[in-house]
Write an enzyme that holds these catalytic residues in place. Sequence first.
Site: not given
Ligand code: APR
Length: 244
Positions: A103, A118, A213, A232
């Site tokens: 983003d 990514h 998290n 965060a």
């Molecule tokens: N503050 C902190 N953590 C948060 C918040 C917040 N406000 N909101 C959500 N989270 C946490 C969730 O609890 C979760 O553990 O962020 C994490 C998001 O996890 P995912 O949705 O799996 O995203 P991500 O880890 O970035 O995924 C990795 O997977 O689908 C592919 O390419 C995509 O880059 C992505 C990769």
Amino acid sequence: MDRLEEAAAIIRKSRNMIALTGAGVSVESGIPDFRSAGGLWDKYDPAIYASIQSFNSMPETVWKMIFEMIELTETAKPNSAHYALAELESMNFLKALITQNIDNLHQEAGSKNVIEFHGNASHLQCLRCGKEYEASGFDMSGKKIPLCSCGNILKPSVIFFGEMIPHEALSRSAFYASRADVVIVAGTSAVVYPAAAIPQQARVNGAKIIEFNIEETGLTETGTDIFIHGSAGRTLPRLVELLK
Ligand code: APR
């Protein structure tokens, strides 16, 4: 001493701190993450929408999701988590920020040394003739799927499941992870490899892992030294205040 003060005490003594971020740091900017309830993968099955095989076999279908993601990211602004990480860099605590996000919000918040693990959506590439284009040269409103001059449907330069991580991102991340003495892991479920291997690579060399998290992850049990529970956008700015 609470966990955040414990984390600040470790970071004060650090010399090579890095961060790994995921979609969770952009949730407070209005961009849903992938795996939380109501996340993108609730709406779009990643097996159908996020693999390079799917893009090759049904690009029109995959572009439907991509247009929605672009619309979400185009209107989003950095939140206090992004600004806090940029400040940790300007305070010379944070040496590199490895993000799984596409983003561009870390860069907009002022982070300089950002490794986009990514890829990003700023370029489009033709998988047939290899030509590359700036996405800004196309109408990304969703009305028309971008085509190459050779007629083929273009692919955004984001990394789909089944694609290789860009070589430069992989080698720069390995360089910093092998030297890190602290890794901040923020807003990621830490389930997608090889990004999820970064904290483990650093930990093998004695790095402390500090996880931010709203809920525990697969990393928390096995690989986290300090778990900071909370959003965060709230916890990272409090860390910066403790380090001033
Ligand atoms: N503050 C902190 N953590 C948060 C918040 C917040 N406000 N909101 C959500 N989270 C946490 C969730 O609890 C979760 O553990 O962020 C994490 C998001 O996890 P995912 O949705 O799996 O995203 P991500 O880890 O970035 O995924 C990795 O997977 O689908 C592919 O390419 C995509 O880059 C992505 C990769």
